[in-house]
Design a protein around this motif. Structure first.
Motif: not given
Length: 238
Positions: A160-175
């Motif tokens: 879950f991408n905290l910056v975008e507020g959505a679930f994601d395929f990949n972890k591209t940063h620390e948030q």
């Protein structure tokens, strides 16, 4: 204009020697701040008891839109809590929740849906026997009214991408939320207050997940800061 407002106390600060400034979130006018002249002058002044954090009040006021501080003509309890201010654990939660709300609702205007949510959640806390995770679900559901509730379209994904507020395929940063925290996050997204007793977690898990939620707030609310009462909350529930 004489108005009767339903209000929830968010914060209070001493002003001069004997006065008190109280910030409330009201059902009809959003954020309203009141000045109570001389309320601290005598320990016998019963009005001070009305302004404990998160108290629900009916306030009669001579409201003037161009005045930054309003005056209270009359007030009474709207809902009289049975445990929130008597129970040390619930009091710590109330202090923390009021801290978050005072921080997050700085310029909030009338929002009846938000007011109803806060009112109902506090009433639930007051009568609940299993409330150790209340603040986690409260913060998560609050985002719906503040405009950044998580996008649950792809809940099957592993991040879950905290910056975008959505679930994601990949972890591209620390948030990001992942692993055990992600499982808890998904569980809370599908839970209501009445089912909270089914969610079990250790104090370390609870503290870690709360930090994640507060980071989410910091990323989506300009000027939001970690509540000062966080340390007290963690100490009480440790």
């Amino acid at each position: 204009m004489i108005l009767s407002l339903n209000a929830i106390v968010l914060s209070k600060i001493k002003y001069n020697d004997n006065d008190l400034i109280v910030k409330c979130f009201t059902q009809q006018k959003g954020i309203v701040s009141y000045i109570l002249k001389g309320v601290l002058k005598s320990k016998k002044n019963k009005r001070i008891a009305f302004f404990q954090l998160l108290t629900q009040l009916d306030i009669e006021t001579d409201f003037k839109a161009n005045r930054s501080l309003q005056y209270v003509k009359d007030l009474k309890n709207h809902t009289l809590y049975s445990s929130i201010h008597q129970n040390v654990y619930k009091s710590a939660i109330a202090m923390f929740i009021s801290d978050v709300l005072a921080n997050a609702l700085k310029e909030e205007e009338q929002n009846e849906a938000l007011f109803s949510y806060i009112e109902a959640a506090l009433n639930w806390l007051d009568i609940s026997q299993d409330y150790s995770n209340f603040h986690l679900l409260f913060l998560l559901k609050l985002t719906k009214y503040l405009g950044f509730y998580p996008d649950t379209t792809h809940m099957d994904l592993s991040y879950f991408n905290l910056v975008e507020g959505a679930f994601d395929f990949n972890k591209t940063h620390e948030q990001f939320i992942l692993g055990e925290d992600l499982n808890l996050f998904k569980t809370l997204l599908g839970t209501n207050f009445d089912a909270l007793d089914a969610i079990k977690m250790s104090s370390n898990q609870r503290q870690r997940f709360l930090i994640i939620l507060l980071k989410y707030y910091e990323l989506h609310l300009i000027g939001f800061k970690k509540p000062k009462s966080l340390q007290i909350l963690n100490e009480v529930f440790n």
